[in-house]
Design a protein around this motif. Sequence first.
Motif, PDB file in Angstrom:
ATOM      1  N   CYS A 119     -71.693  53.120 -14.508  1.00 40.75           N
ATOM      2  CA  CYS A 119     -72.532  53.042 -15.704  1.00 40.75           C
ATOM      3  C   CYS A 119     -73.946  52.642 -15.294  1.00 40.75           C
ATOM      4  O   CYS A 119     -74.158  51.588 -14.694  1.00 40.75           O
ATOM      5  CB  CYS A 119     -71.962  52.034 -16.690  1.00 40.75           C
ATOM      6  N   CYS A 129     -75.057  49.282 -17.720  1.00 42.58           N
ATOM      7  CA  CYS A 129     -74.569  47.917 -17.498  1.00 42.58           C
ATOM      8  C   CYS A 129     -74.092  47.700 -16.060  1.00 42.58           C
ATOM      9  O   CYS A 129     -73.769  46.574 -15.678  1.00 42.58           O
ATOM     10  CB  CYS A 129     -73.462  47.551 -18.489  1.00 42.58           C
ATOM     11  N   ASN A 186     -67.234  49.729 -21.228  1.00 41.38           N
ATOM     12  CA  ASN A 186     -67.791  48.385 -21.418  1.00 41.38           C
ATOM     13  C   ASN A 186     -68.941  48.390 -22.420  1.00 41.38           C
ATOM     14  O   ASN A 186     -69.018  47.518 -23.282  1.00 41.38           O
ATOM     15  CB  ASN A 186     -68.269  47.835 -20.066  1.00 41.38           C
ATOM     16  N   CYS A 187     -69.847  49.409 -22.323  1.00 41.58           N
ATOM     17  CA  CYS A 187     -71.038  49.375 -23.192  1.00 41.58           C
ATOM     18  C   CYS A 187     -71.270  50.681 -23.949  1.00 41.58           C
ATOM     19  O   CYS A 187     -72.122  50.727 -24.833  1.00 41.58           O
ATOM     20  CB  CYS A 187     -72.274  49.018 -22.367  1.00 41.58           C
ATOM     21  N   CYS A 239     -69.062  54.800 -20.707  1.00 42.81           N
ATOM     22  CA  CYS A 239     -68.646  53.491 -20.218  1.00 42.81           C
ATOM     23  C   CYS A 239     -67.771  52.781 -21.255  1.00 42.81           C
ATOM     24  O   CYS A 239     -68.167  52.669 -22.419  1.00 42.81           O
ATOM     25  CB  CYS A 239     -69.892  52.654 -19.916  1.00 42.81           C
TER      26      CYS A 239
HETATM   27 ZN   LIG Z   1     -71.783  50.286 -19.252  1.00 43.46          ZN
END
Ligand SMILES: [Zn+2]
Length: 186
Positions: free
Chosen positions: A26, A29, A6-7, A4
């Motif tokens: 994901c 998240c 994002n995370c 991911c």
């Molecule tokens: Zn994520």
Amino acid sequence: MNYCSNCGAPVTLRVPPGDQRPRHVCAACGTIHYDNPRLVVGCVPEHDGQILLCRRAIEPRLGYWTVPAGFMENGETLQQAAARESYEEALARVEIGSLLAVVHVLHARQVHVFFRATLPAAEFGSGVESLEVELFAPADIPWSDLAFPSTEFALRRYFEDRAAGREPHHFTTIDRRLKPGGGSHS
Ligand SMILES: [Zn+2]
């Protein structure tokens, strides 16, 4: 995609609720990472009856000729993207004109958009992505050494329309994805 953006957790490929297609999702998240076609924008710059072409200094199709074109950036219009690419690749200050062609390149997951353009002054040079940049008379276009089918489509329509004194726009689709069991057809 494995992780991911994002995370940093691993993503899995699954169809989200309410969706029809598998997406990278994901589990940590919940972010759904969509993978959509990218826009490539270019133009056919004309100066005094001649066309400005660039010989590519980068892969894919290094050494082959193309009109100035490249990936659209966030925060700019199609016309701004076409003008920017002309300056980056050919150091050419062009005036973007009418819409020439939209080419769906399905196997590359891209949409190529081409405009007609004018190069008011014969001032140009090789940007970092070009080996050389030249003005070509219509009879001298290196048809067998063009980089991409979309380049050829745009140029052929450009000359046909110019001869007819018209400026319509054209759509076409290029699809070189392999058909199951169909083998390769180059
Ligand atoms: Zn994520």
